[in-house]
Enzyme design. Structure first.
Site, mmCIF file in Angstrom:
data_model
loop_
_atom_site.group_PDB
_atom_site.id
_atom_site.type_symbol
_atom_site.label_atom_id
_atom_site.label_comp_id
_atom_site.label_asym_id
_atom_site.label_seq_id
_atom_site.Cartn_x
_atom_site.Cartn_y
_atom_site.Cartn_z
ATOM 1 N N ALA A 50 0.893 -1.123 -0.062
ATOM 2 C CA ALA A 50 0.222 -0.108 -0.044
ATOM 3 C C ALA A 50 0.898 1.237 -0.030
ATOM 4 O O ALA A 50 2.114 1.031 0.009
ATOM 5 C CB ALA A 50 -0.971 -0.011 1.204
ATOM 6 N N LYS B 20 3.449 3.749 20.706
ATOM 7 C CA LYS B 20 2.565 4.345 19.406
ATOM 8 C C LYS B 20 1.112 4.375 19.836
ATOM 9 O O LYS B 20 0.501 5.398 19.452
ATOM 10 C CB LYS B 20 2.770 3.272 18.363
ATOM 11 C CG LYS B 20 1.891 3.877 17.160
ATOM 12 C CD LYS B 20 2.198 5.159 16.311
ATOM 13 C CE LYS B 20 1.765 5.142 15.024
ATOM 14 N NZ LYS B 20 0.578 5.197 14.786
ATOM 15 N N SER C 158 4.847 6.583 12.537
ATOM 16 C CA SER C 158 4.068 7.473 12.464
ATOM 17 C C SER C 158 4.486 8.553 11.582
ATOM 18 O O SER C 158 5.450 8.702 11.321
ATOM 19 C CB SER C 158 3.984 8.412 13.884
ATOM 20 O OG SER C 158 2.994 9.343 13.732
ATOM 21 N N GLY C 159 3.606 9.508 11.026
ATOM 22 C CA GLY C 159 3.801 10.513 9.923
ATOM 23 C C GLY C 159 3.195 10.558 8.689
ATOM 24 O O GLY C 159 3.170 11.332 7.603
ATOM 25 N N GLU D 68 -2.594 12.159 20.047
ATOM 26 C CA GLU D 68 -3.181 12.931 18.758
ATOM 27 C C GLU D 68 -4.557 13.031 18.982
ATOM 28 O O GLU D 68 -5.080 14.370 18.506
ATOM 29 C CB GLU D 68 -2.858 12.108 17.546
ATOM 30 C CG GLU D 68 -3.386 12.407 16.090
ATOM 31 C CD GLU D 68 -2.913 11.205 15.180
ATOM 32 O OE1 GLU D 68 -3.846 10.822 14.524
ATOM 33 O OE2 GLU D 68 -1.696 10.640 15.203
ATOM 34 N N TYR D 69 -5.585 12.126 19.474
ATOM 35 C CA TYR D 69 -7.072 12.422 19.678
ATOM 36 C C TYR D 69 -7.245 13.761 20.358
ATOM 37 O O TYR D 69 -8.083 14.481 19.974
ATOM 38 C CB TYR D 69 -7.450 11.229 20.205
ATOM 39 C CG TYR D 69 -8.032 10.124 19.233
ATOM 40 C CD1 TYR D 69 -7.088 9.663 18.409
ATOM 41 C CD2 TYR D 69 -9.385 9.547 19.369
ATOM 42 C CE1 TYR D 69 -7.563 8.387 17.623
ATOM 43 C CE2 TYR D 69 -9.772 8.557 18.684
ATOM 44 C CZ TYR D 69 -8.968 7.816 17.797
ATOM 45 O OH TYR D 69 -9.337 6.930 17.052
#
Length: 489
Positions: A11, A182, A128-129, A189-190
């Site tokens: 992907a 993570k 992440s990123g 982040e939320y």
């Protein structure tokens, strides 16, 4: 040609990570269960680079240098287990399997133990990123079999983002520690996203700001203490117009999706007894947003205060107050996140490197911000820091922000603007700084109806209320004096 490592799962994230590694001089073998994806990738994006393909799992494994390093970037859950079961018979002791997906840390704990019995080294790594990070430098959070680290360190730290010249990648800890960190990253982040959305909502509904004006505010904030990826993209989103010249954001349905990592963080916080309230409220805010039809109905039948045109009399002060509210709440969110990481380390027997964790989040990831540099500094100065709020920099910052923080929440509450994340951050702060909370009454209630016992304050101890003893009182004169351990409130 033998590959330095192999990656399964083509992907966009997988392709970009491979291209990133090739750019840094590594030879990578790419494989996907759909052969056409491999062929297309090799003929296009990977053409002319140190990237080779494989036609089968067996072919893939045969092209890897020993110890073989196999990275999986596939959907979390059963697909990871199925792929591991397919690969393991082809590996030798000392070979390495790296799960780079969004796996739940208990699954990584299990895989670590299962593969350990077979002599296979397991690494569960947070990545992440997003797509851009994978291509040009993500934040990487590897954990698991520490014997694997010397074999993958150069690759991981080469392809990771850099902050002040330091790689945003370091060994996190054993078993599922990498995916745990993570998970907490995603929970924070939320929280960050919800806080930003509440600031946007307050400016729009209370201050009457246009989207362009709000974009300008976020642009200004991004040049100060709130400099971060999420503030930056919010600035860009709010000034993005559709083909008709109207803000695209206003056409988006106000129902937020979620993949579950925020929920995992909130549930784990409850399991460990940690008051990670802001992440919990951020998850519930998304749940509430999903009740669109009910909210439409409620808006017609449930009254609330109207916002007068002059609700905000001094726009500049209003924006300054809101900036302080966002900054202070953000500090609380990270303080809670690191509280959770600290408790997890104690509960699960992990030795975690807090300065390294903060540095890993400093660049390449969704929550990257200048702010994280101060967290790194705080933990480097005091590795065993109990709470970020005990660090002078953050204590001073919250003290300075208090007035604007409280005024912003009070004004929003007065006029019926919901601020679940801002409010819970302030409530946590006030609770955390309270030497005495009303839990004495709560414990008395539990003892009254369930004989759950209580303990007395040392200064209040007496013959009938001894210190350091679990005490049950017959509050009514009609009950017994036996403590209950079966009925819990």
């Amino acid at each position: 040609m033998s590959a330095d490592f192999g990656l399964i799962g083509l992907a966009v994230m997988g392709q970009n990570l491979i291209l990133n590694a090739a750019d840094h001089g590594f030879t990578v073998c790419a494989y996907n269960r759909t052969q056409s994806k491999v062929d297309h990738f090799l003929a296009n994006e990977a053409k002319g680079k140190s990237i080779i393909g494989a036609t089968s799992i067996e072919d893939f494994i045969s092209k890897l240098k020993r110890p073989r390093k196999v990275m999986l970037l596939v959907k979390a859950g059963a697909p990871v287990d199925a792929l591991i079961n397919q690969i393991v018979p082809l590996l030798e002791k000392g070979d390495i399997i790296i799960d780079g997906g969004n796996s739940h840390f208990p699954d990584s704990n299990r895989r670590y133990e299962e593969l350990k019995k077979k002599g296979i080294l397991f690494v569960g790594s947070g990545v992440s990123g997003g797509e851009e990070g994978a291509r040009y430098g993500p934040s990487l959070m590897p954990g698991g079999s520490e014997e694997a680290w010397p074999h993958i360190k150069n690759i991981f730290q080469s392809i990771s983002a850099k902050s002040d010249g330091e790689p945003c990648c370091e060994w996190v800890g054993p078993a599922g520690a990498g995916h745990y960190v993570k998970m907490v990253h995603n929970g924070i982040e939320y929280g960050d996203m919800q806080l930003i959305c509440e600031a946007y909502d307050i400016m729009k509904r209370l201050g009457g700001f246009t989207d362009k004006e709000i974009s300008d505010v976020f642009a200004k904030w991004n040049n100060g203490v709130l400099d971060s990826f999420l503030v930056e993209i919010t600035r860009d989103i709010l000034k993005f117009d559709d083909v008709d010249g109207k803000p695209l954001v206003e056409k988006i349905m106000d129902t937020a999706g979620q993949k579950g990592t925020g929920k995992w963080t909130a549930i784990n916080a409850l399991d460990l007894g940690m008051p990670v309230t802001l992440i919990g409220e951020a998850v519930f805010a998304r749940c509430l947003s999903a009740l669109k039809n009910e909210r439409i109905r409620a808006s017609k039948v449930l009254p609330g205060p109207e916002v007068p045109k002059d609700a905000v009399k001094d726009r500049e002060q209003f924006v300054d107050d809101l900036e302080q509210a966002l900054y202070a709440s953000k500090i609380i969110s990270y303080a809670q996140g690191f509280m959770l990481i600290r408790e997890a380390a104690a509960t699960y027997g992990w030795k975690l490197n807090n300065p390294a964790i903060a540095l890993m989040w400093r660049g390449g990831c969704i929550i990257r911000s200048v702010f994280l540099g101060q967290i790194t500094k705080a933990y480097r100065e005091e590795p065993d820091l109990e709470n970020l709020l005990f660090n002078k920099f953050f204590a001073d910052a919250v003290t300075k922000a208090q007035s604007g923080w409280r005024k912003s929440i009070a004004l929003a509450t007065t006029y019926g603007i919901p601020t679940p994340a801002f409010s819970t951050a302030l409530s946590f702060y006030d609770g955390y700084r309270s030497e005495r909370l009303p839990a004495n009454l709560l414990q008395a209630q539990r003892d009254y109806f369930g004989a759950h016992t209580f303990r007395v304050l040392p200064e209040c101890a007496s013959d009938n209320l001894p210190v350091d003893k679990d005490i049950h009182i017959n509050w009514t004169g009609h009950g017994g004096n036996v403590s209950s351990s079966t009925y819990q409130a």
